[in-house]
Design an enzyme around this catalytic site. Structure first.
Site, PDB file in Angstrom:
ATOM      1  N   SER A   1       7.728  23.267   5.977  1.00  0.00           N
ATOM      2  CA  SER A   1       7.261  21.933   5.299  1.00  0.00           C
ATOM      3  C   SER A   1       8.677  21.748   5.446  1.00  0.00           C
ATOM      4  O   SER A   1       9.690  22.553   5.782  1.00  0.00           O
ATOM      5  CB  SER A   1       7.268  21.922   3.615  1.00  0.00           C
ATOM      6  OG  SER A   1       7.187  20.704   3.202  1.00  0.00           O
TER       7      SER A   1
ATOM      8  N   TYR B   1      10.617  23.110  -4.476  1.00  0.00           N
ATOM      9  CA  TYR B   1       9.867  23.661  -3.986  1.00  0.00           C
ATOM     10  C   TYR B   1      10.390  23.572  -2.208  1.00  0.00           C
ATOM     11  O   TYR B   1      10.677  24.389  -1.461  1.00  0.00           O
ATOM     12  CB  TYR B   1       8.741  22.059  -3.554  1.00  0.00           C
ATOM     13  CG  TYR B   1       8.219  22.215  -2.358  1.00  0.00           C
ATOM     14  CD1 TYR B   1       6.922  23.251  -1.872  1.00  0.00           C
ATOM     15  CD2 TYR B   1       8.204  21.259  -1.149  1.00  0.00           C
ATOM     16  CE1 TYR B   1       5.981  23.368  -1.005  1.00  0.00           C
ATOM     17  CE2 TYR B   1       7.111  21.823  -0.335  1.00  0.00           C
ATOM     18  CZ  TYR B   1       6.290  22.246  -0.179  1.00  0.00           C
ATOM     19  OH  TYR B   1       5.266  22.099   1.069  1.00  0.00           O
TER      20      TYR B   1
END
Length: 257
Positions: A147, A162
């Site tokens: 990401s 995350y």
């Protein structure tokens, strides 16, 4: 005319291939002639995806139910694929999750879950595929889906676990690229920005987030369906044979400013 991205008769394993970006990338590879193994936890969804891809692109498909955090299930899944196809040329490690909460309120369980799925799960699948298929074949293309949040922090959606897990995926990709290059295996990482998926649509669809995105994304919009596909096709193809250990942000410019 030479098709640099021809994947005819190759076999790609795509994890998290029940919805969203996983399905889109699987279809992109199938459009180049690649056979597809759709792996995820929900049997009815992967059967539907496999059937759709086979019908639309005329390639062989195989739905495999697997929880990537379960080592025994991962090893069994890889064995099933090898029994069926005898090879796994491409792995797209796409399965993942994301907890949003202020760091000071994140529980141990939430943090552990992020690492276990996003980071450790990706490693478990890569380890099994490399050992059973790619190292013996002296060929492989591993694409880990991280990401842009694995490269930078953010102020709008608190999700430090995350960030940590996807940052781990980024450097895991470098580590595996360094270790497995001698076997003809390339390991690269795609870092998507804001894309519409079942996981993100609730947030992305809000007016406040749309306004926020215009201030932080140079292209002033979210990623559209299909805009991740070409990066996946390139990194999965024989044409990328000397490209390894790189991070490819597909984020509308988010990480450049």
């Amino acid at each position: 005319m030479k098709n640099y991205f021809d994947l005819t008769d190759r076999v790609a394993l795509v994890t998290g291939c029940s919805t969203g970006l996983g399905v889109q990338m699987a279809k992109a590879l199938a459009s180049q002639g690649c056979n597809i193994v759709a792996l995820a936890r929900r049997q009815e969804l992967i059967e539907k995806v496999a059937s759709e891809i086979a019908e639309e692109y005329g390639v062989k498909t195989l739905p495999v139910r697997c929880d990537i955090t379960d080592t025994e299930m991962v090893n069994a899944a890889v064995k099933k694929i090898m029994d069926e196809f005898g090879r796994i040329d491409i792995l797209i490690n796409n399965a993942g999750t994301g907890a949003v909460a202020p760091a000071e309120d994140i529980t141990d369980e939430q943090f552990g879950n992020e690492l276990n799925i996003n980071l450790f799960g990706s490693f478990k699948v890569a380890r099994a595929v490399a050992k059973a298929a790619m190292i013996p074949a002296k060929y492989g293309r591993i694409i880990n889906i991280a990401s842009m949040y694995g490269l930078v922090g953010n102020k709008i959606a608190p999700c430090s676990p995350y960030h940590a897990a996807k940052g781990g995926v980024v450097n895991l990709s470098r580590g595996l690229a360094g270790e497995w290059g001698k076997y003809g295996i390339t390991v690269n990482c795609i870092c998507p920005g804001y894309f519409w998926t079942p996981l993100t649509k609730e947030t992305l669809n809000t007016d406040w987030f749309k306004e926020y995105s215009k201030t932080v994304i140079p292209m002033e919009r979210y990623g559209n369906e299909g805009e991740l596909d070409t990066a996946a096709i390139f990194l999965a193809s024989p044409a990328s044979s000397y490209v390894s250990g790189i991070m490819v942000p597909v984020d509308g410019g988010y990480t450049c400013v």
